[in-house]
Design an enzyme around this catalytic site. Structure first.
Site, PDB file in Angstrom:
ATOM      1  N   ALA A   1       0.812  -1.227   0.000  1.00 46.32           N
ATOM      2  CA  ALA A   1       0.000   0.000   0.000  1.00 46.32           C
ATOM      3  C   ALA A   1       0.839   1.268   0.000  1.00 46.32           C
ATOM      4  O   ALA A   1       0.331   2.340   0.288  1.00 46.32           O
ATOM      5  CB  ALA A   1      -0.944  -0.005   1.194  1.00 46.32           C
ATOM      6  N   ALA A   2       2.114   1.155  -0.350  1.00 49.70           N
ATOM      7  CA  ALA A   2       2.981   2.340  -0.273  1.00 49.70           C
ATOM      8  C   ALA A   2       2.500   3.460  -1.195  1.00 49.70           C
ATOM      9  O   ALA A   2       2.438   4.626  -0.801  1.00 49.70           O
ATOM     10  CB  ALA A   2       4.411   1.957  -0.609  1.00 49.70           C
ATOM     11  N   GLY A   3       2.170   3.116  -2.428  1.00 53.34           N
ATOM     12  CA  GLY A   3       1.698   4.136  -3.361  1.00 53.34           C
ATOM     13  C   GLY A   3       0.403   4.771  -2.904  1.00 53.34           C
ATOM     14  O   GLY A   3       0.210   5.989  -3.023  1.00 53.34           O
ATOM     15  N   ASP A   4      -0.515   3.970  -2.379  1.00 57.60           N
ATOM     16  CA  ASP A   4      -1.787   4.501  -1.889  1.00 57.60           C
ATOM     17  C   ASP A   4      -1.572   5.403  -0.679  1.00 57.60           C
ATOM     18  O   ASP A   4      -2.251   6.418  -0.513  1.00 57.60           O
ATOM     19  CB  ASP A   4      -2.731   3.356  -1.521  1.00 57.60           C
TER      20      ASP A   4
END
Length: 309
Positions: free
Chosen positions: A256-259
């Protein structure tokens, strides 16, 4: 609990999935069967993840989307409400809730297969029914896990209402329609998405800078190409392409890093931060998220990011 007692308002238009997550030593090859180590079922979907991130990182958030009339849908809705996210614009459709099948390897890389389910029932009419939710926002976030005609309707409505519009073009399989780009204030792809959108090879930071510049030249006001641990290349309106280095951390799971970056960036813009400050804050939030397992469980709070420095 979300730290969202500010006047900053973010509306997320997008997907909610139940993530079925397996950890294995490595990612399987075509036709190969591997023995996994662990299994977990957690709330996810780019829309849901970004909504939770924006809420935990300081914004008042509304979710516009669709879940199924099933146990997964009830759990997804309850998870958002636990974060004090307004779900008045979260409809219940006839299809099962969306699911994502995720494999995470020992190098913290992942592969994801998505079944849209009820996310495919978000239509332009859905957007029109909830125009008041868009009108109440300072920042509107969209992705590409709902039907394209619905994404375009959300972008156009948000632009007409004078909102700051963010598009995370994920998943991207090719260039965006030309009439979308003028509707977008911040186009935020990763390196794979930037390559698909621009038609350029993006294998290095220098490639990312070229892709960001090309996408801005094509019509997007501002372009941020995220490269994970290699930082962000930003082609901002009226400025040269700038590189922002990412904090160094030991990654456990990058799911979920991009989110987290998107949600943190939007929350900061909604609070009146400069673009540069919002990028730095979002990078710190994303760096913290990769030190933890899972999608939504990995997303930090505003106080954690502030303490991280």
């Amino acid at each position: 609990m979300a730290s969202n007692e500010t006047g900053a308002r973010v509306t997320v238009v997008g997907s909610l999935n139940m993530d079925l997550v397996v950890r294995s030593p490595r990612l399987p090859q075509p036709g190969e069967t591997l023995a996994g180590r662990t299994f977990a079922q957690v709330a996810g979907g780019k829309g849901g993840n970004q909504a939770v991130a924006a809420a935990r990182l300081g914004a008042q958030v509304s979710m516009l989307g669709c879940v199924g009339a099933d146990a997964n849908g009830a759990q997804l809705r309850a998870g958002l409400e636990a974060e004090r996210i307004d779900c008045a614009a979260l409809e219940t459709g006839g299809a099962p809730s969306g699911v994502a099948l995720i494999v995470v390897d020992d190098a913290s890389q992942n592969t994801i297969v998505i079944v849209a389910g009820s996310n495919g029932e978000v239509t332009p009419a859905t957007i029109a029914r909830h125009e008041a939710t868009l009108a109440a926002a300072d920042v509107v976030i969209c992705q590409l896990e709902t039907p394209p005609e619905s994404v375009r309707a959300a972008l156009a409505t948000a632009r007409r209402l004078g909102k700051t519009v963010i598009l995370n073009p994920a998943p991207a399989t090719g260039p965006l329609p030309a009439d979308w780009l003028p509707l977008i204030d911040y186009l935020i792809p990763n390196e794979l998405e930037a390559a698909a959108l621009s038609g350029l090879t993006v294998d290095s930071p220098e490639d990312a800078a070229r892709a960001a510049a090309a996408l801005r030249a094509a019509g997007a006001r501002n372009v941020l190409v995220t490269l994970g641990a290699r930082g962000v290349h930003a082609a901002l309106e009226g400025a040269a392409v700038m590189r922002y280095d990412a904090p160094r951390v030991e990654a456990v799971d990058t799911t979920a890093a991009g989110d987290t970056f998107i949600g943190g960036f939007a929350a900061q813009l909604a609070q009146g931060a400069t673009v540069e400050a919002a990028i730095h804050f979002a990078q710190r939030a994303a760096a913290l998220s990769v030190t933890r397992a899972g999608a939504q469980p990995s997303i930090p709070t505003r106080s954690e990011v502030d303490a991280f420095g």
